[in-house]
Design a protein around this motif. Sequence first.
Motif, short mmCIF file in Angstrom:
data_model
loop_
_atom_site.label_atom_id
_atom_site.label_comp_id
_atom_site.label_asym_id
_atom_site.label_seq_id
_atom_site.Cartn_x
_atom_site.Cartn_y
_atom_site.Cartn_z
N VAL A 16 0.85 -1.18 0.00
CA VAL A 16 0.00 0.00 0.00
C VAL A 16 0.89 1.23 0.00
CG1 VAL A 16 -1.93 -1.13 1.17
CG2 VAL A 16 -0.17 0.03 2.52
N GLN A 17 0.28 2.37 -0.27
CA GLN A 17 1.06 3.60 -0.26
C GLN A 17 1.26 4.12 1.17
OE1 GLN A 17 -1.55 5.53 -3.19
NE2 GLN A 17 0.26 5.84 -4.48
N GLY A 38 -7.09 10.08 -3.13
CA GLY A 38 -6.79 8.97 -4.02
C GLY A 38 -5.64 8.09 -3.57
N VAL A 39 -5.16 8.27 -2.35
CA VAL A 39 -4.04 7.49 -1.83
C VAL A 39 -4.54 6.12 -1.37
CG1 VAL A 39 -2.26 7.39 -0.05
CG2 VAL A 39 -2.81 9.57 -1.15
N GLU A 40 -3.77 5.08 -1.66
CA GLU A 40 -4.12 3.74 -1.20
C GLU A 40 -3.69 3.59 0.26
OE1 GLU A 40 -2.28 0.52 -3.26
OE2 GLU A 40 -3.74 -0.95 -2.52
N VAL A 41 -4.66 3.36 1.15
CA VAL A 41 -4.43 3.40 2.60
C VAL A 41 -4.86 2.08 3.23
CG1 VAL A 41 -5.02 4.56 4.76
CG2 VAL A 41 -4.80 5.90 2.65
N LEU A 42 -4.08 1.61 4.19
CA LEU A 42 -4.45 0.48 5.02
C LEU A 42 -4.40 0.93 6.47
CD1 LEU A 42 -5.08 -2.57 5.39
CD2 LEU A 42 -2.61 -2.93 5.60
N ALA A 323 -0.23 13.43 1.24
CA ALA A 323 -0.94 13.22 -0.02
C ALA A 323 -0.15 13.80 -1.19
CB ALA A 323 -2.33 13.86 0.05
N MET A 324 0.42 14.99 -1.01
CA MET A 324 1.20 15.60 -2.09
C MET A 324 2.45 14.79 -2.40
SD MET A 324 0.93 19.72 -1.57
CE MET A 324 1.68 19.99 -3.20
N VAL A 325 3.11 14.28 -1.37
CA VAL A 325 4.33 13.50 -1.58
C VAL A 325 4.00 12.19 -2.27
CG1 VAL A 325 6.19 12.25 -0.40
CG2 VAL A 325 5.58 14.56 0.34
N VAL A 326 2.98 11.49 -1.79
CA VAL A 326 2.61 10.20 -2.38
C VAL A 326 2.18 10.36 -3.83
CG1 VAL A 326 0.92 8.32 -2.29
CG2 VAL A 326 2.03 9.10 -0.19
N ASN A 327 1.43 11.44 -4.11
CA ASN A 327 0.92 11.64 -5.46
C ASN A 327 1.92 12.32 -6.39
OD1 ASN A 327 -1.64 10.47 -5.16
ND2 ASN A 327 -2.44 12.31 -4.18
#
Length: 554
Positions: A16-17, A38-42, A323-327
């Motif tokens: 996951v992200q 839109g981040v994939e989260v667990l 979110a900005m870093v992941v995307n």
Amino acid sequence: MPYSNVKENNSATGKVQVAIVGAGPVGLMMANYLGQAGVEVLVIEKLDTLIDYPRAIGIDDESLRAMQSVGLIENVLPHTTPWHAMRFLTPKGRCFADIQPMTDEFGWSRRNAFIQPQVDAVMYEGLSRFPNVRCLFSREVESFSQSADEVTLHLKGPGGERETVQADWLVACDGGGSFIRRTLNIPFEGKTAPNQWIVIDIANDPLATPHVYLCCDPVRPYVSAALPHGVRRFEFMVMPGETEARLSEPENMRKLLSKVLPNPDRVELIRQRVYTHNARIAERFRVDRVLLAGDAAHIMPVWQGQGYNSGMRDAFNLAWKLAMVVNGAAGSRLLDTYQQERRDHAKAMIDLSVTAGNVLAPAKRWHGALRDGISWALNYLPPVKRYFLEMRFKPMPQYREGALLMRGEGKTSPVGKMFIQPKVTLEDGSIALLDDVIGANFAVIAWGCNPQWGLSEAQIARWQAAGVRFIQVVPEVQIRRDQDNFPGAIRIGDTQNRLRGWFARHNCSIAVLRPDRFVATVAIPQTVGERLEALAAAVSLAPAAAPVSVAKVA
């Protein structure tokens, strides 16, 4: 508690992200914000269900603004009591400090009562909107490790089975006893209060007076708080030698309640629990790909209701950056600003909470007598009275370094402070709160002028790729005339004249807001291009050509 609407998976195996450890309020807020981006989260929680025992009872305007940012405010408000005052009483019942939530500059009542498990449930159900968010209960993190590229977590399932999950980033929201923090050997500086408190929640409020009262009784200090849905909370200091088991016995419970109720036998007890108050803060909030938030990063006494709200500030600050870093919209250096901005303010809130606890229950009786005498005199001084009524003693976050531009700014600058949220008029005549116009985005807000004037096409494209909203504010009487419209800009009317007052007070015409509504920089049309260029470096903004995917909330 029904969880049928939230996507759960019996297996944690996979990549996951972002992995979030802890399904408390901070973890749930993080998951909602990242989910809408839109981040994939667990989300990983060691308990079988959300916690439902007594915890926080105060939620402030900043936290409600965070709820608004993830689209849950309308579901949260029915579980709150707005404009909740806090009154400190002498042993004889005289009010010597009446703390009133008199302002709503951030769009909501400054102080509100609430019942935390109900709001936690709203946030949990909110995750059902996002197919990219999963929750796993009954999973304990046994160990974890990190490399330059990912974090690997080893989990133990409900039947003892072992599972492994990889994540690009790990956010530890696993409470004051955080396994993640302890494993990283991060010092947790501070102290534990020498006394405990027993919390008693009662249904069908037998007292029913509004607000919260803190009685500074030298024999046994106590708190009496009116909560939503007819619930009354009492909190009594536990004396030396008393235990939770002994205090919970019917006769001893009756003795406690006889201090505050004429008939302690006619009550509908929901639950009781003993708490210890701690005042501690982590030395570091980030270690490479692992970040601490909420109680894992800091814990504080309850007396100003800021433990919960400080955690919400952590989530609001960290979520948009992550979110900005992941995307791909920003570099990972942006995450360094999380500790820069949040740690000092969390420490200030701890100090305030400790001070309030000392006012309620001073170490020596003569301290209490001195407090009562001074408070009697000070209450007749109008400036001091306003200081309490308007809650000016509460340290408002003001970031002096981090994801902002403080170049040449003085102490009165609005940079690093939260921007106001007034009502505004849209071009169709409807009324909205400002944040609903901005969405989960940056905003360049200009008073009366074109917010894009002075910017190059490359600058406009770069900031639009990062999710900026260009907004022009005009006096409300001008909103229905279209001659001043500019392509690419949203035009709003200043319904309450608060925006005009804000810009006049700060002697600027353009404010650049971050997604968490803090002012990143201010400018005039002739300097906005230069300021945005410098701000792009401060937030590690990706080049315009870099592919990005940032959620846009209408």
